[in-house]
Motif scaffolding. Sequence first.
Motif, PDB file in Angstrom:
ATOM      1  N   ASP A  12       0.594  -0.879   0.393  1.00  0.00           N
ATOM      2  CA  ASP A  12       0.202  -0.092   0.033  1.00  0.00           C
ATOM      3  C   ASP A  12       0.877   1.130   0.165  1.00  0.00           C
ATOM      4  OD1 ASP A  12      -1.444   2.399   1.203  1.00  0.00           O
ATOM      5  OD2 ASP A  12      -3.090   1.400   1.880  1.00  0.00           O
ATOM      6  N   LEU A  13       0.791   1.950  -0.588  1.00  0.00           N
ATOM      7  CA  LEU A  13       1.744   2.881  -0.824  1.00  0.00           C
ATOM      8  C   LEU A  13       1.658   4.151  -0.642  1.00  0.00           C
ATOM      9  CD1 LEU A  13       2.798   3.388  -4.874  1.00  0.00           C
ATOM     10  CD2 LEU A  13       3.998   2.418  -3.538  1.00  0.00           C
ATOM     11  N   GLU A  14       0.363   4.516  -0.153  1.00  0.00           N
ATOM     12  CA  GLU A  14      -0.240   5.782   0.514  1.00  0.00           C
ATOM     13  C   GLU A  14      -0.494   5.076   2.326  1.00  0.00           C
ATOM     14  OE1 GLU A  14      -2.434   4.170  -2.100  1.00  0.00           O
ATOM     15  OE2 GLU A  14      -1.495   5.722  -3.437  1.00  0.00           O
ATOM     16  N   ALA A  15      -0.287   4.355   2.038  1.00  0.00           N
ATOM     17  CA  ALA A  15      -0.365   3.655   4.101  1.00  0.00           C
ATOM     18  C   ALA A  15       1.450   4.434   3.839  1.00  0.00           C
ATOM     19  CB  ALA A  15      -0.353   2.666   4.323  1.00  0.00           C
ATOM     20  N   THR A  16       2.104   3.561   2.800  1.00  0.00           N
ATOM     21  CA  THR A  16       4.015   3.889   3.621  1.00  0.00           C
ATOM     22  C   THR A  16       4.287   5.016   3.287  1.00  0.00           C
ATOM     23  OG1 THR A  16       3.628   1.325   1.812  1.00  0.00           O
ATOM     24  CG2 THR A  16       5.358   2.439   2.115  1.00  0.00           C
ATOM     25  N   VAL A  46      13.315   3.035  -1.285  1.00  0.00           N
ATOM     26  CA  VAL A  46      12.241   3.351  -2.527  1.00  0.00           C
ATOM     27  C   VAL A  46      11.705   1.744  -1.647  1.00  0.00           C
ATOM     28  CG1 VAL A  46      11.828   3.026  -4.868  1.00  0.00           C
ATOM     29  CG2 VAL A  46      14.262   4.348  -4.252  1.00  0.00           C
ATOM     30  N   ALA A  47      10.112   2.660  -1.767  1.00  0.00           N
ATOM     31  CA  ALA A  47       8.828   1.635  -1.683  1.00  0.00           C
ATOM     32  C   ALA A  47       8.868   1.648  -3.048  1.00  0.00           C
ATOM     33  CB  ALA A  47       8.308   2.076  -0.521  1.00  0.00           C
ATOM     34  N   HIS A  48       8.072  -0.159  -3.325  1.00  0.00           N
ATOM     35  CA  HIS A  48       7.911  -0.690  -5.040  1.00  0.00           C
ATOM     36  C   HIS A  48       6.148  -1.248  -4.348  1.00  0.00           C
ATOM     37  CE1 HIS A  48      11.217   0.357  -7.256  1.00  0.00           C
ATOM     38  NE2 HIS A  48      12.437  -0.543  -6.615  1.00  0.00           N
ATOM     39  N   LEU A  49       5.304  -1.407  -5.466  1.00  0.00           N
ATOM     40  CA  LEU A  49       3.881  -1.867  -4.511  1.00  0.00           C
ATOM     41  C   LEU A  49       4.520  -2.416  -5.028  1.00  0.00           C
ATOM     42  CD1 LEU A  49       1.835  -1.579  -4.090  1.00  0.00           C
ATOM     43  CD2 LEU A  49       0.826  -0.354  -6.023  1.00  0.00           C
ATOM     44  N   VAL A  50       3.962  -4.310  -4.823  1.00  0.00           N
ATOM     45  CA  VAL A  50       3.961  -5.483  -5.358  1.00  0.00           C
ATOM     46  C   VAL A  50       2.453  -6.024  -4.581  1.00  0.00           C
ATOM     47  CG1 VAL A  50       6.164  -5.817  -4.628  1.00  0.00           C
ATOM     48  CG2 VAL A  50       4.750  -6.620  -2.878  1.00  0.00           C
ATOM     49  N   ASP A  51       2.557  -7.206  -5.005  1.00  0.00           N
ATOM     50  CA  ASP A  51       0.822  -7.801  -5.134  1.00  0.00           C
ATOM     51  C   ASP A  51       0.898  -8.523  -3.744  1.00  0.00           C
ATOM     52  OD1 ASP A  51       0.007  -6.923  -7.826  1.00  0.00           O
ATOM     53  OD2 ASP A  51       0.176  -8.393  -8.373  1.00  0.00           O
ATOM     54  N   ASN A  52       2.321  -8.858  -3.429  1.00  0.00           N
ATOM     55  CA  ASN A  52       1.883  -9.800  -2.353  1.00  0.00           C
ATOM     56  C   ASN A  52       3.153 -10.117  -1.506  1.00  0.00           C
ATOM     57  OD1 ASN A  52      -1.140 -11.350  -2.381  1.00  0.00           O
ATOM     58  ND2 ASN A  52      -0.271 -12.420  -3.960  1.00  0.00           N
ATOM     59  N   MET A  53       3.154  -9.972   0.124  1.00  0.00           N
ATOM     60  CA  MET A  53       4.547  -9.663   0.149  1.00  0.00           C
ATOM     61  C   MET A  53       4.876 -10.475   0.496  1.00  0.00           C
ATOM     62  SD  MET A  53       5.217  -6.313   1.602  1.00  0.00           S
ATOM     63  CE  MET A  53       6.350  -6.693   2.300  1.00  0.00           C
ATOM     64  N   PRO A  54       6.334 -10.748   0.236  1.00  0.00           N
ATOM     65  CA  PRO A  54       6.715 -12.363   0.441  1.00  0.00           C
ATOM     66  C   PRO A  54       6.713 -12.444   1.912  1.00  0.00           C
ATOM     67  CG  PRO A  54       9.016 -11.014   0.326  1.00  0.00           C
ATOM     68  CD  PRO A  54       6.915  -9.641  -0.303  1.00  0.00           C
ATOM     69  N   ASP A  55       7.547 -14.102   2.268  1.00  0.00           N
ATOM     70  CA  ASP A  55       7.639 -14.529   3.501  1.00  0.00           C
ATOM     71  C   ASP A  55       8.861 -14.402   3.897  1.00  0.00           C
ATOM     72  OD1 ASP A  55       7.218 -15.896   5.874  1.00  0.00           O
ATOM     73  OD2 ASP A  55       6.301 -17.996   5.318  1.00  0.00           O
ATOM     74  N   LEU A 115      10.637  -1.852  14.939  1.00  0.00           N
ATOM     75  CA  LEU A 115       9.012  -1.467  14.386  1.00  0.00           C
ATOM     76  C   LEU A 115       8.882  -1.888  12.785  1.00  0.00           C
ATOM     77  CD1 LEU A 115       8.523   1.940  13.499  1.00  0.00           C
ATOM     78  CD2 LEU A 115      10.389   1.394  14.657  1.00  0.00           C
ATOM     79  N   ASP A 116       7.353  -2.136  12.660  1.00  0.00           N
ATOM     80  CA  ASP A 116       7.232  -2.262  11.083  1.00  0.00           C
ATOM     81  C   ASP A 116       6.131  -1.189  10.694  1.00  0.00           C
ATOM     82  OD1 ASP A 116       7.870  -4.602  11.948  1.00  0.00           O
ATOM     83  OD2 ASP A 116       5.681  -5.409  12.785  1.00  0.00           O
ATOM     84  N   ASP A 117       6.646  -1.430   9.651  1.00  0.00           N
ATOM     85  CA  ASP A 117       5.523  -0.351   8.788  1.00  0.00           C
ATOM     86  C   ASP A 117       3.946  -0.939   8.204  1.00  0.00           C
ATOM     87  OD1 ASP A 117       6.242  -2.207   6.138  1.00  0.00           O
ATOM     88  OD2 ASP A 117       7.899  -1.079   5.103  1.00  0.00           O
ATOM     89  N   PRO A 118       4.009  -0.298   7.460  1.00  0.00           N
ATOM     90  CA  PRO A 118       2.046  -0.812   7.401  1.00  0.00           C
ATOM     91  C   PRO A 118       1.767  -2.058   6.891  1.00  0.00           C
ATOM     92  CG  PRO A 118       2.287   1.553   6.727  1.00  0.00           C
ATOM     93  CD  PRO A 118       3.834   1.373   7.076  1.00  0.00           C
ATOM     94  N   SER A 119       3.603  -2.118   5.700  1.00  0.00           N
ATOM     95  CA  SER A 119       3.465  -3.760   5.359  1.00  0.00           C
ATOM     96  C   SER A 119       4.209  -4.757   5.990  1.00  0.00           C
ATOM     97  CB  SER A 119       4.009  -3.195   3.911  1.00  0.00           C
ATOM     98  OG  SER A 119       3.215  -2.823   2.659  1.00  0.00           O
ATOM     99  N   GLY A 120       4.707  -4.622   6.656  1.00  0.00           N
ATOM    100  CA  GLY A 120       4.889  -5.746   7.413  1.00  0.00           C
ATOM    101  C   GLY A 120       6.765  -5.782   7.641  1.00  0.00           C
ATOM    102  N   ASN A 121       7.076  -4.996   6.884  1.00  0.00           N
ATOM    103  CA  ASN A 121       8.346  -4.264   6.767  1.00  0.00           C
ATOM    104  C   ASN A 121       9.391  -4.287   7.914  1.00  0.00           C
ATOM    105  OD1 ASN A 121       8.659  -5.113   3.660  1.00  0.00           O
ATOM    106  ND2 ASN A 121       7.971  -3.293   4.067  1.00  0.00           N
ATOM    107  N   ALA A 122       9.921  -4.985   8.905  1.00  0.00           N
ATOM    108  CA  ALA A 122      11.033  -4.554  10.135  1.00  0.00           C
ATOM    109  C   ALA A 122      11.687  -3.513  10.352  1.00  0.00           C
ATOM    110  CB  ALA A 122      11.527  -5.794  10.795  1.00  0.00           C
ATOM    111  N   LEU A 123      11.995  -2.646  10.934  1.00  0.00           N
ATOM    112  CA  LEU A 123      13.074  -1.079  10.196  1.00  0.00           C
ATOM    113  C   LEU A 123      13.947  -1.374  12.275  1.00  0.00           C
ATOM    114  CD1 LEU A 123      10.464   0.559   9.156  1.00  0.00           C
ATOM    115  CD2 LEU A 123      11.699   1.800   8.734  1.00  0.00           C
ATOM    116  N   GLU A 124      14.461  -1.467  12.321  1.00  0.00           N
ATOM    117  CA  GLU A 124      15.317  -1.620  13.478  1.00  0.00           C
ATOM    118  C   GLU A 124      16.309   0.133  13.743  1.00  0.00           C
ATOM    119  OE1 GLU A 124      19.093  -3.994  16.055  1.00  0.00           O
ATOM    120  OE2 GLU A 124      18.893  -4.361  14.411  1.00  0.00           O
ATOM    121  N   PHE A 125      16.652   0.434  14.747  1.00  0.00           N
ATOM    122  CA  PHE A 125      16.956   1.479  15.252  1.00  0.00           C
ATOM    123  C   PHE A 125      18.445   0.808  16.066  1.00  0.00           C
ATOM    124  CE2 PHE A 125      13.813   2.896  12.709  1.00  0.00           C
ATOM    125  CZ  PHE A 125      13.756   3.560  11.881  1.00  0.00           C
ATOM    126  N   LYS A 126      19.443   0.985  16.347  1.00  0.00           N
ATOM    127  CA  LYS A 126      20.233   0.906  17.244  1.00  0.00           C
ATOM    128  C   LYS A 126      20.920   2.283  17.457  1.00  0.00           C
ATOM    129  CE  LYS A 126      21.969  -2.490  15.457  1.00  0.00           C
ATOM    130  NZ  LYS A 126      22.679  -3.642  15.210  1.00  0.00           N
TER     131      LYS A 126
END
Length: 150
Positions: A12-16, A46-55, A115-126
């Motif tokens: 979802d590009l808008e939520a991203t 760069v966020a690329h729109l996909v139909d399904n997120m990879p597992d 934390l996760d972005d709206p598509s479930g991509n995990a981000l780490e800040f250290k």
Amino acid sequence: MRPFHLAFPVIDLEATERFYVDTMGCTVGRRTDRSINLNFYGHQIVAHLVDNMPDVTDGGRVDGRQVPPFHFGLVMEWKEWHALRDHLIASKTPFRLKPHVRYPGKIGEQATMFLDDPSGNALEFKSFQDESRLFATIEGQERLPGGGVL
């Protein structure tokens, strides 16, 4: 240090865009109907729109905690990390792993949060109080070409 580039899938590009701009403070560069280019603290993602997120759920444990095998993020200055942590808590952003100190008292001691972005991509800040410890190794490990250890 030169900026890094990372491309990643989203559903979802808008939520991203809302998440990375409103929550993470990024600015938008180029945008198409299938991608969005973001300034991520001086780095290009760069966020690329996909139909399904990879597992990418099969992960390991780090310091006794389950961490996602695919994640990206930043190593921040100590005060900057704490300011981001406070901002995320105040804005009620859900954490995958709450802010904590990993490896307390050891060579790799660091403040970290996921934390996760709206598509479930995990981000780490250290952050490291002693930034010279970022690539520190345990004494006795043999160095490989390119910086790895045996």
